[in-house]
Motif scaffolding. Structure first.
Motif, short mmCIF file in Angstrom:
data_model
loop_
_atom_site.label_atom_id
_atom_site.label_comp_id
_atom_site.label_asym_id
_atom_site.label_seq_id
_atom_site.Cartn_x
_atom_site.Cartn_y
_atom_site.Cartn_z
N LEU A 53 0.80 -1.11 -0.29
CA LEU A 53 -0.21 0.34 -0.03
C LEU A 53 0.67 1.20 -0.41
O LEU A 53 0.62 2.32 -0.49
CB LEU A 53 -0.55 0.39 1.24
CG LEU A 53 -2.17 -1.15 1.05
CD1 LEU A 53 -2.27 -0.30 2.25
CD2 LEU A 53 -2.78 -0.45 0.26
N GLU A 54 1.70 1.49 0.87
CA GLU A 54 2.45 2.55 0.34
C GLU A 54 3.66 2.27 -0.31
O GLU A 54 4.24 3.45 -0.74
CB GLU A 54 3.94 2.18 1.97
CG GLU A 54 3.22 2.36 3.32
CD GLU A 54 4.00 2.03 4.21
OE1 GLU A 54 5.29 1.96 4.21
OE2 GLU A 54 4.44 1.98 5.26
N ALA A 55 3.58 1.50 -1.32
CA ALA A 55 4.62 1.66 -2.39
C ALA A 55 3.04 2.26 -3.33
O ALA A 55 3.98 2.67 -4.19
CB ALA A 55 5.23 0.06 -3.10
N GLY A 56 2.19 2.09 -3.61
CA GLY A 56 1.46 2.74 -4.37
C GLY A 56 0.18 1.52 -4.32
O GLY A 56 -0.81 2.18 -5.83
N LEU A 57 0.69 0.94 -4.44
CA LEU A 57 -0.99 -0.36 -5.40
C LEU A 57 -1.81 0.09 -4.33
O LEU A 57 -2.40 -0.33 -3.14
CB LEU A 57 0.20 -2.12 -4.83
CG LEU A 57 0.45 -2.01 -6.09
CD1 LEU A 57 1.90 -2.21 -5.62
CD2 LEU A 57 0.83 -4.00 -5.85
N THR A 58 -2.88 -1.03 -5.13
CA THR A 58 -4.33 -0.29 -4.82
C THR A 58 -4.53 -2.11 -4.07
O THR A 58 -3.47 -2.72 -4.45
CB THR A 58 -5.22 -0.24 -5.70
OG1 THR A 58 -5.56 -1.37 -6.75
CG2 THR A 58 -5.14 0.98 -6.12
N THR A 59 -5.76 -1.94 -3.13
CA THR A 59 -6.24 -3.33 -2.57
C THR A 59 -6.40 -4.36 -3.72
O THR A 59 -5.91 -5.46 -3.81
CB THR A 59 -7.15 -3.28 -1.74
OG1 THR A 59 -8.28 -2.27 -2.43
CG2 THR A 59 -6.76 -2.19 -0.12
N ASP A 60 -7.39 -3.92 -5.05
CA ASP A 60 -7.49 -4.72 -5.57
C ASP A 60 -5.81 -4.90 -6.49
O ASP A 60 -5.86 -6.42 -6.44
CB ASP A 60 -8.01 -4.14 -6.97
CG ASP A 60 -9.68 -3.87 -6.65
OD1 ASP A 60 -9.50 -4.06 -5.85
OD2 ASP A 60 -9.99 -2.65 -7.03
N MET A 61 -4.86 -4.21 -6.61
CA MET A 61 -4.09 -5.56 -7.53
C MET A 61 -3.26 -6.03 -6.35
O MET A 61 -2.31 -6.68 -6.43
CB MET A 61 -2.18 -4.00 -7.66
CG MET A 61 -3.25 -3.10 -8.46
SD MET A 61 -2.09 -1.01 -9.17
CE MET A 61 -2.38 -1.54 -10.41
N ILE A 62 -3.42 -5.61 -4.76
CA ILE A 62 -1.96 -6.51 -4.14
C ILE A 62 -3.12 -8.07 -3.58
O ILE A 62 -2.74 -8.99 -3.91
CB ILE A 62 -2.77 -5.60 -2.35
CG1 ILE A 62 -1.55 -4.37 -2.52
CG2 ILE A 62 -2.24 -6.55 -1.12
CD1 ILE A 62 -1.88 -3.59 -1.45
N ARG A 63 -4.68 -7.85 -3.98
CA ARG A 63 -5.41 -9.18 -4.18
C ARG A 63 -5.29 -10.22 -5.22
O ARG A 63 -4.78 -11.16 -5.06
CB ARG A 63 -6.67 -8.92 -4.26
CG ARG A 63 -7.90 -10.24 -4.37
CD ARG A 63 -9.07 -9.86 -4.49
NE ARG A 63 -9.75 -8.54 -5.03
CZ ARG A 63 -10.10 -7.83 -4.61
NH1 ARG A 63 -9.76 -7.12 -3.11
NH2 ARG A 63 -10.09 -6.90 -5.72
N GLU A 64 -4.72 -9.40 -6.55
CA GLU A 64 -3.87 -10.12 -7.82
C GLU A 64 -2.62 -10.46 -7.40
O GLU A 64 -2.04 -11.38 -7.30
CB GLU A 64 -3.70 -9.29 -8.96
CG GLU A 64 -5.58 -8.78 -9.12
CD GLU A 64 -5.34 -8.55 -10.19
OE1 GLU A 64 -4.41 -8.15 -11.27
OE2 GLU A 64 -6.20 -7.86 -10.66
N VAL A 65 -1.20 -9.75 -6.42
CA VAL A 65 -0.02 -9.69 -7.05
C VAL A 65 0.43 -11.12 -5.84
O VAL A 65 1.34 -11.74 -5.71
CB VAL A 65 0.64 -8.66 -6.27
CG1 VAL A 65 1.99 -8.53 -6.53
CG2 VAL A 65 0.33 -7.93 -7.51
N LEU A 66 -0.49 -10.71 -4.59
CA LEU A 66 -0.60 -11.42 -3.14
C LEU A 66 -0.04 -13.03 -3.74
O LEU A 66 1.33 -13.36 -2.82
CB LEU A 66 -1.15 -11.45 -2.18
CG LEU A 66 -1.28 -10.43 -1.56
CD1 LEU A 66 -2.18 -9.92 0.30
CD2 LEU A 66 0.48 -10.95 -0.51
N PRO A 67 -0.47 -13.81 -4.21
CA PRO A 67 -0.69 -15.06 -4.38
C PRO A 67 0.52 -14.89 -5.21
O PRO A 67 1.51 -16.41 -5.19
CB PRO A 67 -1.56 -15.30 -5.47
CG PRO A 67 -3.08 -14.20 -4.91
CD PRO A 67 -2.13 -13.58 -4.74
N CYS A 68 0.72 -14.59 -5.96
CA CYS A 68 2.03 -14.72 -6.87
C CYS A 68 3.52 -14.14 -6.08
O CYS A 68 4.50 -14.53 -6.04
CB CYS A 68 2.03 -12.95 -8.15
SG CYS A 68 0.81 -14.06 -9.10
#
Length: 125
Positions: A53-68
């Protein structure tokens, strides 16, 4: 651990932890009485969410990126689901890299200033 304990260990308010659950980026276990219960790995996950979040990602992006990111830890990147917004992630990465460049330049300038100040020695008024 209960939600209050997770909040204390991460410095993240319980309200935000509930929000992370609501948007699907934090997954507590539910005890028979309905209380949220978290394992120790939840601490690292919450801290990683905060950093993203501090890096600027949205929660939608985080939801996609976390599994990766989790798959990358286990070197199983092929198991990573395809992200729907690769262009958005590329833009975020570009922004992060620009901020890193600015921070490095500022760090180097401050180091030069301090070194020059220290080399000049104390001044007497």
């Amino acid at each position: 651990m209960k939600i209050g304990e997770l909040a204390a260990k991460t410095g993240v308010a319980t309200r935000l932890l509930r929000y992370y659950e609501e948007v699907g980026i934090l997954h507590p276990f539910r005890s028979p009485n309905g209380y949220r219960a978290y394992g120790e790995p939840a601490i690292d996950r919450v801290l990683q969410i905060r950093e993203l979040l501090e890096a600027g990602l949205t929660t939608d992006m985080i939801r996609e990126v976390l599994p990766c990111l989790e798959a990358a830890k286990e070197e199983a990147v092929t198991d990573c689901p395809a992200a729907a917004d690769l262009d958005g992630l590329r833009q975020q990465l570009s922004g992060i890299e620009r901020r890193i460049d600015v921070l490095q330049r500022n760090r180097d300038a401050i180091k030069r200033y301090l070194r020059a100040w220290e080399e000049a020695g104390p001044t007497v008024d």
